[in-house]
Design a protein around this motif. Sequence first.
Motif, PDB file in Angstrom:
ATOM      1  N   PHE A 106      50.822   1.839  30.075  1.00 38.35           N
ATOM      2  CA  PHE A 106      49.519   1.729  30.712  1.00 38.35           C
ATOM      3  C   PHE A 106      48.460   1.266  29.716  1.00 38.35           C
ATOM      4  CE2 PHE A 106      50.332   6.110  29.462  1.00 38.35           C
ATOM      5  CZ  PHE A 106      49.203   6.465  28.741  1.00 38.35           C
ATOM      6  N   MET A 107      47.311   0.912  30.258  1.00 35.40           N
ATOM      7  CA  MET A 107      46.163   0.407  29.521  1.00 35.40           C
ATOM      8  C   MET A 107      45.216   1.570  29.198  1.00 35.40           C
ATOM      9  SD  MET A 107      43.503  -2.432  31.100  1.00 35.40           S
ATOM     10  CE  MET A 107      44.810  -3.591  31.474  1.00 35.40           C
ATOM     11  N   LEU A 108      44.594   1.548  28.053  1.00 30.59           N
ATOM     12  CA  LEU A 108      43.634   2.589  27.704  1.00 30.59           C
ATOM     13  C   LEU A 108      42.406   2.524  28.601  1.00 30.59           C
ATOM     14  CD1 LEU A 108      43.537   2.469  23.780  1.00 30.59           C
ATOM     15  CD2 LEU A 108      44.865   4.015  25.239  1.00 30.59           C
ATOM     16  N   THR A 109      41.929   3.687  29.022  1.00 31.64           N
ATOM     17  CA  THR A 109      40.640   3.756  29.697  1.00 31.64           C
ATOM     18  C   THR A 109      39.530   3.641  28.648  1.00 31.64           C
ATOM     19  OG1 THR A 109      40.453   6.148  29.472  1.00 31.64           O
ATOM     20  CG2 THR A 109      41.618   5.312  31.432  1.00 31.64           C
ATOM     21  N   PRO A 110      38.281   3.391  29.056  1.00 33.63           N
ATOM     22  CA  PRO A 110      37.194   3.400  28.068  1.00 33.63           C
ATOM     23  C   PRO A 110      37.105   4.720  27.310  1.00 33.63           C
ATOM     24  CG  PRO A 110      36.458   2.341  30.080  1.00 33.63           C
ATOM     25  CD  PRO A 110      37.814   2.915  30.375  1.00 33.63           C
ATOM     26  N   ARG A 111      37.353   5.848  28.002  1.00 33.54           N
ATOM     27  CA  ARG A 111      37.281   7.139  27.320  1.00 33.54           C
ATOM     28  C   ARG A 111      38.348   7.235  26.244  1.00 33.54           C
ATOM     29  NH1 ARG A 111      33.727  10.819  25.889  1.00 33.54           N
ATOM     30  NH2 ARG A 111      34.793  10.570  23.887  1.00 33.54           N
ATOM     31  N   GLN A 112      39.549   6.803  26.550  1.00 31.23           N
ATOM     32  CA  GLN A 112      40.621   6.824  25.556  1.00 31.23           C
ATOM     33  C   GLN A 112      40.321   5.852  24.423  1.00 31.23           C
ATOM     34  OE1 GLN A 112      43.733   5.966  28.306  1.00 31.23           O
ATOM     35  NE2 GLN A 112      44.058   8.097  28.870  1.00 31.23           N
ATOM     36  N   GLY A 113      39.709   4.712  24.750  1.00 29.24           N
ATOM     37  CA  GLY A 113      39.312   3.767  23.710  1.00 29.24           C
ATOM     38  C   GLY A 113      38.281   4.369  22.774  1.00 29.24           C
ATOM     39  N   VAL A 114      37.311   5.101  23.334  1.00 29.93           N
ATOM     40  CA  VAL A 114      36.301   5.784  22.527  1.00 29.93           C
ATOM     41  C   VAL A 114      36.964   6.820  21.621  1.00 29.93           C
ATOM     42  CG1 VAL A 114      34.419   7.481  22.662  1.00 29.93           C
ATOM     43  CG2 VAL A 114      34.328   5.395  24.037  1.00 29.93           C
ATOM     44  N   ASP A 115      37.872   7.615  22.181  1.00 31.91           N
ATOM     45  CA  ASP A 115      38.526   8.664  21.387  1.00 31.91           C
ATOM     46  C   ASP A 115      39.392   8.075  20.276  1.00 31.91           C
ATOM     47  OD1 ASP A 115      37.316  10.598  22.935  1.00 31.91           O
ATOM     48  OD2 ASP A 115      39.025  10.826  24.285  1.00 31.91           O
ATOM     49  N   LEU A 116      40.027   6.948  20.553  1.00 36.15           N
ATOM     50  CA  LEU A 116      40.812   6.288  19.514  1.00 36.15           C
ATOM     51  C   LEU A 116      39.908   5.848  18.374  1.00 36.15           C
ATOM     52  CD1 LEU A 116      43.499   5.092  18.501  1.00 36.15           C
ATOM     53  CD2 LEU A 116      42.939   3.006  19.780  1.00 36.15           C
ATOM     54  N   LEU A 117      38.761   5.263  18.695  1.00 35.16           N
ATOM     55  CA  LEU A 117      37.821   4.846  17.652  1.00 35.16           C
ATOM     56  C   LEU A 117      37.289   6.053  16.876  1.00 35.16           C
ATOM     57  CD1 LEU A 117      35.800   2.034  19.475  1.00 35.16           C
ATOM     58  CD2 LEU A 117      37.380   1.758  17.552  1.00 35.16           C
ATOM     59  N   LEU A 118      37.002   7.139  17.573  1.00 39.88           N
ATOM     60  CA  LEU A 118      36.521   8.347  16.888  1.00 39.88           C
ATOM     61  C   LEU A 118      37.546   8.856  15.888  1.00 39.88           C
ATOM     62  CD1 LEU A 118      34.867  10.302  19.845  1.00 39.88           C
ATOM     63  CD2 LEU A 118      33.693   9.452  17.799  1.00 39.88           C
ATOM     64  N   ASP A 119      38.816   8.915  16.288  1.00 38.72           N
ATOM     65  CA  ASP A 119      39.856   9.417  15.390  1.00 38.72           C
ATOM     66  C   ASP A 119      40.075   8.479  14.205  1.00 38.72           C
ATOM     67  OD1 ASP A 119      40.110  11.517  17.108  1.00 38.72           O
ATOM     68  OD2 ASP A 119      42.141  11.031  17.796  1.00 38.72           O
ATOM     69  N   LEU A 120      40.053   7.186  14.469  1.00 35.43           N
ATOM     70  CA  LEU A 120      40.223   6.221  13.383  1.00 35.43           C
ATOM     71  C   LEU A 120      39.066   6.312  12.393  1.00 35.43           C
ATOM     72  CD1 LEU A 120      41.475   3.143  15.455  1.00 35.43           C
ATOM     73  CD2 LEU A 120      42.774   4.284  13.653  1.00 35.43           C
ATOM     74  N   ARG A 121      37.841   6.375  12.905  1.00 35.07           N
ATOM     75  CA  ARG A 121      36.669   6.433  12.024  1.00 35.07           C
ATOM     76  C   ARG A 121      36.616   7.747  11.242  1.00 35.07           C
ATOM     77  NH1 ARG A 121      32.300   2.913  13.226  1.00 35.07           N
ATOM     78  NH2 ARG A 121      30.745   4.577  13.074  1.00 35.07           N
ATOM     79  N   ALA A 122      37.185   8.802  11.813  1.00 39.39           N
ATOM     80  CA  ALA A 122      37.227  10.085  11.113  1.00 39.39           C
ATOM     81  C   ALA A 122      38.355  10.136  10.078  1.00 39.39           C
ATOM     82  CB  ALA A 122      37.390  11.224  12.114  1.00 39.39           C
ATOM     83  N   GLY A 123      39.247   9.128  10.104  1.00 41.10           N
ATOM     84  CA  GLY A 123      40.364   9.102   9.165  1.00 41.10           C
ATOM     85  C   GLY A 123      41.407  10.153   9.460  1.00 41.10           C
ATOM     86  N   ASN A 124      41.448  10.595  10.710  1.00 43.07           N
ATOM     87  CA  ASN A 124      42.350  11.692  11.066  1.00 43.07           C
ATOM     88  C   ASN A 124      43.264  11.264  12.205  1.00 43.07           C
ATOM     89  OD1 ASN A 124      43.496  14.247  11.196  1.00 43.07           O
ATOM     90  ND2 ASN A 124      41.945  14.993  12.640  1.00 43.07           N
ATOM     91  N   ILE A 125      44.261  10.462  11.879  1.00 40.51           N
ATOM     92  CA  ILE A 125      45.178   9.980  12.898  1.00 40.51           C
ATOM     93  C   ILE A 125      46.549   9.754  12.277  1.00 40.51           C
ATOM     94  CG2 ILE A 125      44.717   7.500  12.587  1.00 40.51           C
ATOM     95  CD1 ILE A 125      44.585   7.426  15.757  1.00 40.51           C
TER      96      ILE A 125
END
Length: 255
Positions: free
Chosen positions: A94-113
């Motif tokens: 499936f395709m990411l929703t905008p909410r999932q896209g936001v959460d992915l960016l948050l985790d990447l920017r936090a360096g915690n993934i």
Amino acid sequence: MTTSPFSGVTRIFGRDTKEAYDRLMSEPDPQPPQSPQPSILPVTHIRDPQNYLILEGRSYNAYSYPTILVAKARDLHNHTWEKTQEELHREQQFMLTPRQGVDLLLDLRAGNIHEATGRKLPQPEITNILNEIYEVRNPWRGEWYDASFAQQKKKWTITYHKITPQGLQQVTQPLEYCLMEDKTPGIDLEDWLQRATPQGLPPKNVKEGSLYYWHPQDNRVAGFCADSGGASFYCDRNPRGSNSARGVRRAFVKS
């Protein structure tokens, strides 16, 4: 009681006006772009776990999702939004929703993934992924999000796919209070990510910044793109459009 605008006029271009008006009023309101209803099963094994990231599940009141695996890179380029949905669902993805896209960016920017292998992603690799998403440079890059919008009278809705124990189900909900005007530029990326609505859109009072934003439009869909002119979060794209540089990040339900 509604009065026909053709009162007193019986025929136009040889057609009975009352009959035409009654038929028009009985037609259903336009619906947002639709996509197939697949049965998505949890992934127990993938051949290339080093190419996927673990996005931990979240809950935002009525909107929630379990832990999923998200591709590091985009593929399925040069497909329309509708065709991309079909291809993903055929493969139980499936395709990411905008909410999932936001959460992915948050985790990447936090360096915690972490990778699907369990390895914590090193910062240089995180930086490369983030730069591929939103660094202001050529070439143009873009990716679809799983969200379509519709307006019926003064009411707005958002349609996306929700992960449930029964599989992936398409749902339509009222569009939550969010920014409903274009900012070109712009909105502040960090403020949007930190204060996004449960549906992933920026709040109405989001801070100004350099990220271009196009607000929801009737029968349009969402996505993200970047090039030398800037980075953009958009909710106004034609679902039947395509571009050789636009793709999608495949996602799976993690077992």
